[in-house]
Design an enzyme around this catalytic site. Structure first.
Site, mmCIF file in Angstrom:
data_model
loop_
_atom_site.group_PDB
_atom_site.id
_atom_site.type_symbol
_atom_site.label_atom_id
_atom_site.label_comp_id
_atom_site.label_asym_id
_atom_site.label_seq_id
_atom_site.Cartn_x
_atom_site.Cartn_y
_atom_site.Cartn_z
ATOM 1 C CB SER A 24 -0.826 -0.010 1.250
ATOM 2 O OG SER A 24 -1.377 1.261 1.436
ATOM 3 C CE1 TYR A 69 -3.372 -2.171 5.492
ATOM 4 C CE2 TYR A 69 -2.706 -0.069 4.590
ATOM 5 C CZ TYR A 69 -3.238 -1.398 4.358
ATOM 6 O OH TYR A 69 -3.576 -1.824 3.250
ATOM 7 C CE LYS A 105 -0.632 -3.984 3.292
ATOM 8 N NZ LYS A 105 -0.569 -5.367 2.908
#
Length: 236
Positions: free
Chosen positions: A137, A150, A154
């Site tokens: 991402s 998150y 990533k």
């Protein structure tokens, strides 16, 4: 027949990718949490003449991954492409995040990818090479409030991909990262994510599947280390 192994294959990006690869002649090894979620998709793709093997595996349980994948790979299909697509998100401030949730997210988004790669590398080496594609991402390159864990997961995944590529290229194994902007998938409906973004402007799962096929079809003489795909509207 080429073979693709896809995690998180029962819905969203994973299901769209399974359909796209099946249309291109790939046989499939599909992994998701429950077989019930895979049954309809597997039946549909077998109707196209593809061989499809399915595996129920919860990647949040690290102890289950190696034996389950050994059983799947023992069914006679050797993947030429491995797509690590499964993942999750959690929204909320880092200062208030329970450590159990942190560990859960890192297991799904990072450690399980490491474990899947470890499980498939011997088969890829024996076959003379292959391609691993890790779905990441643009959060890997940014700092978004409430999305800190998150972002961290990533960013670490992108670094893992580069390191694995450096170690395995001599064995003919290419490792790519597909870096995505916002995609309209069921992730936004999960109980751990709270957002109010307009999903109509996001990428579709089918657009992502096309990019994964593009990466999978790169000739052995070259590799795309990272491909970034963003909605025309930009970052959300």
């Amino acid at each position: 027949m080429p073979v693709a192994l896809i995690t998180g294959a029962s819905r969203g990006i994973g299901a769209a990718t399974a359909r796209r690869f099946a249309a291109e002649g790939y046989d499939l090894l599909l992994v998701a949490r429950t077989l019930a979620d895979l049954d309809g998709l597997a039946s549909e793709l077998r109707g196209l003449g593809r061989r499809v093997e399915t595996l129920a595996l919860d990647l949040s349980h690290p102890e289950a991954i190696a034996p389950a994948l050994a059983q799947l790979l023992g069914r006679g299909l050797v993947p030429s492409v491995v797509i690590n697509n499964a993942g999750a998100a959690w929204t909320g401030p880092l200062a208030a995040m329970p450590v159990e949730r942190w560990q859960w997210l890192l297991q799904l988004n990072l450690t399980s990818v490491f474990q899947v790669c470890q499980a498939v590398l011997p088969a890829l080496r024996q076959a003379g090479g292959g391609r691993i594609i890790n779905v990441s991402s643009h959060a890997a390159r940014n700092a978004f409030p409430e999305w800190g864990a998150y972002c961290v997961s990533k960013a670490a995944l992108a670094s893992f991909s580069r390191c694995l590529e450096a170690e395995e290229r001599s064995a003919g194994i290419a490792v790519s990262t597909l870096t995505l902007g916002a995609v309209n998938t069921p992730l936004w409906d999960s109980e751990t994510v709270h957002s109010s973004f307009d999903r109509r402007a996001m990428l579709s799962a089918e657009q992502v599947a096309e990019s994964l096929l593009y990466l999978a079809r790169q000739p052995h003489s070259q590799t795309v280390e990272d491909l970034t795909l963003m909605p025309a509207a930009g970052a959300f």
